[in-house]
Design an enzyme around this catalytic site. Structure first.
Site, PDB file in Angstrom:
ATOM      1  N   TYR A 185     -26.594 -17.265  -6.456  1.00 54.24           N
ATOM      2  CA  TYR A 185     -27.891 -16.190  -6.025  1.00 54.24           C
ATOM      3  C   TYR A 185     -28.727 -16.543  -4.770  1.00 54.24           C
ATOM      4  CZ  TYR A 185     -30.300 -11.640  -6.489  1.00 54.24           C
ATOM      5  OH  TYR A 185     -30.405 -10.475  -6.597  1.00 54.24           O
ATOM      6  N   THR A 245     -32.868  -7.580 -12.228  1.00 55.04           N
ATOM      7  CA  THR A 245     -32.521  -6.230 -12.908  1.00 55.04           C
ATOM      8  C   THR A 245     -32.833  -6.193 -14.472  1.00 55.04           C
ATOM      9  OG1 THR A 245     -31.521  -5.834 -11.439  1.00 55.04           O
ATOM     10  CG2 THR A 245     -31.212  -4.289 -12.465  1.00 55.04           C
ATOM     11  N   VAL A 303     -22.018  -7.511  -6.924  1.00 56.21           N
ATOM     12  CA  VAL A 303     -22.387  -7.210  -8.152  1.00 56.21           C
ATOM     13  C   VAL A 303     -24.176  -6.152  -8.145  1.00 56.21           C
ATOM     14  CG1 VAL A 303     -24.426  -8.941  -9.324  1.00 56.21           C
ATOM     15  CG2 VAL A 303     -22.620  -9.564  -8.910  1.00 56.21           C
ATOM     16  N   LYS A 354     -23.892 -15.179  -5.169  1.00 53.67           N
ATOM     17  CA  LYS A 354     -24.189 -13.353  -4.653  1.00 53.67           C
ATOM     18  C   LYS A 354     -24.752 -13.873  -4.081  1.00 53.67           C
ATOM     19  CE  LYS A 354     -27.037 -10.042  -6.740  1.00 53.67           C
ATOM     20  NZ  LYS A 354     -27.782  -9.884  -8.110  1.00 53.67           N
TER      21      LYS A 354
END
Length: 299
Positions: free
Chosen positions: A142, A54, A210, A170
């Protein structure tokens, strides 16, 4: 000095995966990043993830990544956790980014599954272990097979959790069954990385989020979490349902594109995107406005 962490919530509970603001000519906007970071923490975030997808990490340089970490830590590092993305599909490069993030003052690292290469589970084990060995910082894995092409299997999660600095995951796998087993067996602090599944993941043992939509609805995410933690299941479900248009609207196309558009609509720092990402069309912008309004977001 970073906020106090616990083994159950090593990075707090509500984190936003922050965009990287750029100036009109496409340069890194450090002042804008500091203002946006302060805004997000004021809104109720316990932490910020910078230099993630992001944050347009594929198109920012290593030097820019370090500058961004340093600027955000300076702005909010005494009030919120600053977690720096350090994962790539090149282990040696990831180690360099991890060390640079530690030098810049990051409180933790986010390590994404190596993408495109599609390594076997043993490769994932060695890759993440090398990153965890590279610094003194706690690491959040992640797991996002939709982008990386390879999931982190539960057995691999269990083995990785044995490392003293691998403390969290995550989860953007979109599989509540696998998440349930991995949470139960690994003991990792579990963070939802898929906003539509924030509430369902809490129900199977996640400790927080998150989030991408945290750019625009952090207070609502905090309220949803608080309702769940206090046992008010009906209230949590009500907030989840209210936010459905936001969850949907912010991901009608690539999330960075819609997030920067939403921030721009609110007069917050965002700036242009770097190719290959492109701005929303006028029609898409109007749809985003309708989606956000339907979810109660004031523009």
């Amino acid at each position: 000095m970073a906020p106090t962490s616990t083994p159950q919530t090593p990075f707090g509970r509500v984190l936003t995966a922050m965009v990287t603001p750029f100036t009109a000519d496409g340069a890194l906007d450090l002042d804008g990043a500091q203002r946006l970071a302060a805004h997000l923490v004021d809104a109720g975030n316990d932490g910020l993830v910078v230099n993630g997808t992001t944050g347009e990490s594929p198109t920012t340089s290593d030097a820019e990544k370090a500058q961004l970490v340093r600027a955000v830590v300076e702005a909010v590092g005494d009030r919120a956790f600053v977690v720096a993305g350090a994962g790539t599909n090149d282990t040696r490069h990831s180690l360099e980014l991890a060390r640079a993030a530690q030098d810049a003052g990051a409180h933790g690292l986010l390590a994404v599954t190596p993408y495109y290469s599609k390594p076997p589970q043993e490769g994932l084990l060695r890759h993440f272990t090398a990153i965890a060995d590279a610094t003194d910082l706690p690491v959040m894995l992640y797991d996002i097979p939709g982008r990386s092409g390879v999931p982190i299997n539960t057995e691999t999660m269990v083995r990785l959790a044995e490392h003293p600095r691998i403390v969290a995951n995550k989860d953007a796998k979109g599989d509540l069954g696998r998440a349930s087993w991995a949470i139960a067996r690994s003991g990792l602090a579990w963070y939802s990385g898929d906003d539509m599944l924030n509430l369902p993941l809490l129900s199977v043992g996640a400790v927080g989020f998150v989030s991408v939509v945290g750019h625009v609805v952090t207070p609502e995410l905090r309220a949803l979490l608080d309702a769940h933690l206090t046992g008010d299941v009906a209230k949590a479900a009500e907030i989840h349902q209210k936010l459905l248009p936001v969850f949907t609207g912010m991901f009608r196309t690539q999330g960075v594109i819609t997030t920067k558009a939403a921030l721009d609509l609110q007069g917050l720092p965002s700036g242009p995107l770097r190719l290959p990402l492109v701005d929303l069309s006028p029609e898409e912008t109007e749809q985003l406005k309708r989606d956000l309004a339907a979810g109660g977001v004031q523009l």
